[in-house]
Enzyme design. Structure first.
Site, PDB file in Angstrom:
ATOM      1  N   CYS A 114       0.817  -1.231   0.000  1.00  0.00           N
ATOM      2  CA  CYS A 114       0.000   0.000   0.000  1.00  0.00           C
ATOM      3  C   CYS A 114       0.842   1.269   0.000  1.00  0.00           C
ATOM      4  CB  CYS A 114      -0.943   0.008   1.189  1.00  0.00           C
ATOM      5  SG  CYS A 114      -2.018  -1.417   1.232  1.00  0.00           S
ATOM      6  N   HIS A 260      -3.351   7.205   3.318  1.00  0.00           N
ATOM      7  CA  HIS A 260      -3.798   5.955   2.692  1.00  0.00           C
ATOM      8  C   HIS A 260      -5.201   5.635   3.188  1.00  0.00           C
ATOM      9  CE1 HIS A 260      -4.099   1.943   1.314  1.00  0.00           C
ATOM     10  NE2 HIS A 260      -3.820   1.359   2.461  1.00  0.00           N
ATOM     11  N   ASN A 290     -10.210  -0.077   0.276  1.00  0.00           N
ATOM     12  CA  ASN A 290      -8.748   0.035   0.291  1.00  0.00           C
ATOM     13  C   ASN A 290      -8.216  -0.396  -1.077  1.00  0.00           C
ATOM     14  OD1 ASN A 290      -6.009  -0.295   0.643  1.00  0.00           O
ATOM     15  ND2 ASN A 290      -6.171  -1.425   2.574  1.00  0.00           N
TER      16      ASN A 290
HETATM   17  O1  UT7 Z   1      -3.755  -1.223   3.749  1.00  0.00           O
HETATM   18  C1  UT7 Z   1      -2.958  -1.525   4.854  1.00  0.00           C
HETATM   19  C2  UT7 Z   1      -3.310  -2.808   5.442  1.00  0.00           C
HETATM   20  N1  UT7 Z   1      -4.603  -2.984   6.015  1.00  0.00           N
HETATM   21  C3  UT7 Z   1      -5.110  -2.247   7.016  1.00  0.00           C
HETATM   22  O2  UT7 Z   1      -4.661  -1.180   7.354  1.00  0.00           O
HETATM   23  C4  UT7 Z   1      -6.287  -2.825   7.768  1.00  0.00           C
HETATM   24  C5  UT7 Z   1      -6.045  -2.729   9.271  1.00  0.00           C
HETATM   25  N2  UT7 Z   1      -7.081  -3.335  10.087  1.00  0.00           N
HETATM   26  C6  UT7 Z   1      -8.374  -2.941  10.088  1.00  0.00           C
HETATM   27  O3  UT7 Z   1      -8.780  -2.093   9.342  1.00  0.00           O
HETATM   28  C7  UT7 Z   1      -9.311  -3.586  11.091  1.00  0.00           C
HETATM   29  O4  UT7 Z   1      -8.548  -4.321  12.040  1.00  0.00           O
HETATM   30  C8  UT7 Z   1     -10.362  -4.520  10.441  1.00  0.00           C
HETATM   31  C9  UT7 Z   1     -11.399  -3.681   9.696  1.00  0.00           C
HETATM   32  C10 UT7 Z   1      -9.711  -5.498   9.501  1.00  0.00           C
HETATM   33  C11 UT7 Z   1     -11.114  -5.305  11.519  1.00  0.00           C
HETATM   34  O5  UT7 Z   1     -11.692  -4.409  12.458  1.00  0.00           O
HETATM   35  P1  UT7 Z   1     -11.545  -4.717  14.026  1.00  0.00           P
HETATM   36  O6  UT7 Z   1     -12.290  -3.671  14.740  1.00  0.00           O
HETATM   37  O7  UT7 Z   1     -10.070  -4.846  14.305  1.00  0.00           O
HETATM   38  O8  UT7 Z   1     -12.328  -6.057  14.168  1.00  0.00           O
HETATM   39  P2  UT7 Z   1     -11.808  -7.457  14.705  1.00  0.00           P
HETATM   40  O9  UT7 Z   1     -10.894  -8.092  13.725  1.00  0.00           O
HETATM   41  O10 UT7 Z   1     -11.326  -7.277  16.098  1.00  0.00           O
HETATM   42  O11 UT7 Z   1     -13.158  -8.284  14.744  1.00  0.00           O
HETATM   43  C12 UT7 Z   1     -14.227  -7.956  15.637  1.00  0.00           C
HETATM   44  C13 UT7 Z   1     -15.389  -8.893  15.399  1.00  0.00           C
HETATM   45  C14 UT7 Z   1     -14.998 -10.361  15.350  1.00  0.00           C
HETATM   46  O12 UT7 Z   1     -16.025 -11.114  15.943  1.00  0.00           O
HETATM   47  P3  UT7 Z   1     -15.854 -11.690  17.429  1.00  0.00           P
HETATM   48  O13 UT7 Z   1     -14.631 -12.546  17.383  1.00  0.00           O
HETATM   49  O14 UT7 Z   1     -15.686 -10.470  18.302  1.00  0.00           O
HETATM   50  O15 UT7 Z   1     -17.125 -12.424  17.632  1.00  0.00           O
HETATM   51  C15 UT7 Z   1     -14.959 -10.664  13.867  1.00  0.00           C
HETATM   52  O16 UT7 Z   1     -15.215 -12.028  13.570  1.00  0.00           O
HETATM   53  O17 UT7 Z   1     -15.977  -8.581  14.116  1.00  0.00           O
HETATM   54  C16 UT7 Z   1     -16.082  -9.799  13.360  1.00  0.00           C
HETATM   55  N3  UT7 Z   1     -15.938  -9.457  11.945  1.00  0.00           N
HETATM   56  C17 UT7 Z   1     -16.986  -9.181  11.150  1.00  0.00           C
HETATM   57  N4  UT7 Z   1     -18.301  -9.135  11.362  1.00  0.00           N
HETATM   58  C18 UT7 Z   1     -19.091  -8.797  10.339  1.00  0.00           C
HETATM   59  C19 UT7 Z   1     -14.795  -9.359  11.254  1.00  0.00           C
HETATM   60  N5  UT7 Z   1     -15.073  -9.012   9.974  1.00  0.00           N
HETATM   61  C20 UT7 Z   1     -16.420  -8.885   9.904  1.00  0.00           C
HETATM   62  C21 UT7 Z   1     -17.292  -8.545   8.860  1.00  0.00           C
HETATM   63  N6  UT7 Z   1     -18.624  -8.516   9.116  1.00  0.00           N
HETATM   64  N7  UT7 Z   1     -16.871  -8.244   7.615  1.00  0.00           N
END
Ligand code: UT7
Length: 335
Positions: A114, A260, A290
């Site tokens: 990225c 970004h 993204n």
């Molecule tokens: O481009 C450079 C590289 N990429 C990035 O910069 C991305 C960096 N990371 C992020 O943007 C965030 O960490 C994410 C958007 C990927 C995830 O957000 P988060 O607030 O860190 O969520 P999480 O991974 O802690 O997940 C929270 C909950 C989980 O459920 P449980 O375990 O709490 O029951 C996930 O399974 O949200 C669930 N979850 C979803 N639910 C509905 C994860 N993805 C989804 C989804 N829809 N698409």
């Protein structure tokens, strides 16, 4: 003293095909509310089958050539930054050269995930430093939708396809036209973060591939989102602070901050650490998700369309991506 490179032709091309959060609900266990609140994304673009990464790149390039008034024949270098080429060989830059009918030029791909556009600015600056007459066509083009596991809700909702392009030169291509000078660019990497974000091959267990092999899960994006989030906020904040400090500027001097576009919460966290005001910030990830290396040049092209790339404007760019890689750059538009 060396001339500060001119940057012009801020152009973008995104596929017309829109995939909304609601569309995703139909085939993966997610929902519009979660995606909007956790990422800020409403929809993304997806290149249709048969449309190559190089097709998006070539379209963005044509736009940059037209906007900057640069005849294609005068381009000496084509640099494509991408981490999602359709094939490893030929390079996407060579494919773009073919599409634009340009022969016997430098044509290379750069992969800094990225962070690619920021790294590409530095690569272009290097060519300009050694070749006075160089004109560098810098394109960032990504088709990350092709590296998404569309059953993995933790990643497939995040990414989109698109391309952006600019021209860098040692002289103003269109005196009086809209152009910035590249005052500073810096980028860095820490290879110890590779296990937290990878795709495109067998990262954890590399080995020979036979014609009968099929790629496993590792072909598709594998990401520890929470960890990447923390590294992204810290690295982009520090990169911006360094660029501001070394150019005797404070955030209050910046007219437009273009980070970004990965996650609205990451952007807000960086913005609050740097004290960025809402009116300084450019955000368009709600429309594109993204788009990796392409996110900054797509944002710059939209900022140009909105009249936000004004004469005299100081524009701070920053990015973070797989590797890990990160960086920041300072563009100042001529009066
Ligand atoms: O481009 C450079 C590289 N990429 C990035 O910069 C991305 C960096 N990371 C992020 O943007 C965030 O960490 C994410 C958007 C990927 C995830 O957000 P988060 O607030 O860190 O969520 P999480 O991974 O802690 O997940 C929270 C909950 C989980 O459920 P449980 O375990 O709490 O029951 C996930 O399974 O949200 C669930 N979850 C979803 N639910 C509905 C994860 N993805 C989804 C989804 N829809 N698409």
């Amino acid at each position: 003293m060396t001339t500060l490179p001119y940057v012009s032709g801020f152009s973008a091309h995104t596929p017309a095909n829109v995939l909304t959060n609601k569309d995703l609900e139909a085939f993966v266990d997610t929902n519009d509310e979660w995606i909007r609140t956790r990422t800020g994304i409403h929809e993304r673009r997806k290149a249709p089958d048969g449309v190559a990464n190089a097709d998006l790149a070539a379209e963005a390039a044509r736009g940059a050539l037209a906007l900057s008034g640069c005849p294609a024949e005068s381009i000496t270098h084509i640099v494509v930054v991408t981490c999602s080429p359709d094939v490893l060989c030929p390079s996407t830059a060579c494919q773009v050269a073919g599409r634009l009918g340009l022969r016997a030029r430098v044509a290379i791909d750069v992969n800094a995930a990225c962070t690619g556009f920021v790294s590409g600015l530095d690569v272009a600056r290097g060519f300009l430093a050694t070749q006075k007459k160089a004109r560098v066509l810098l394109i960032a083009s990504e088709t990350l939708s092709r590296f998404c596991d569309w059953a993995d809700r933790t990643t497939c909702v995040l990414f989109g396809d698109g391309a952006g392009a600019v021209i860098l030169s040692n002289e103003a291509i269109q005196p009086g036209g809209l152009h910035a000078r590249l005052h500073d660019v810096r980028h860095a990497a820490d290879g110890s973060g590779g296990d937290l974000l990878h795709f495109g091959g067998r990262y954890t267990n590399p080995g020979s591939i036979t014609p009968s092999d099929v790629f496993g899960k590792e072909y598709f994006i594998q990401m520890n989102g929470r960890e990447v989030f923390k590294h992204a906020v810290r690295s982009m904040t520090e990169a911006c602070q360094e660029v501001l400090h070394d150019n005797n500027l404070t955030i209050a001097d910046i007219d437009l901050f273009v980070p970004h576009q990965a996650n609205l919460r990451i952007i807000e966290a960086v913005g609050s650490r740097l004290n960025v005001k809402p009116e300084q910030l450019f955000i368009n990830l709600q429309k594109y998700g993204n788009t990796s290396a392409a996110s900054i040049p797509i944002a710059l092209a939209e900022a140009r369309e909105e009249g936000r790339l004004k004469p005299g404007a100081k524009v701070l760019l920053t990015s973070f991506g797989g590797g890990f890689t990160w960086g920041a750059a300072l563009l100042i538009f001529d009066e």
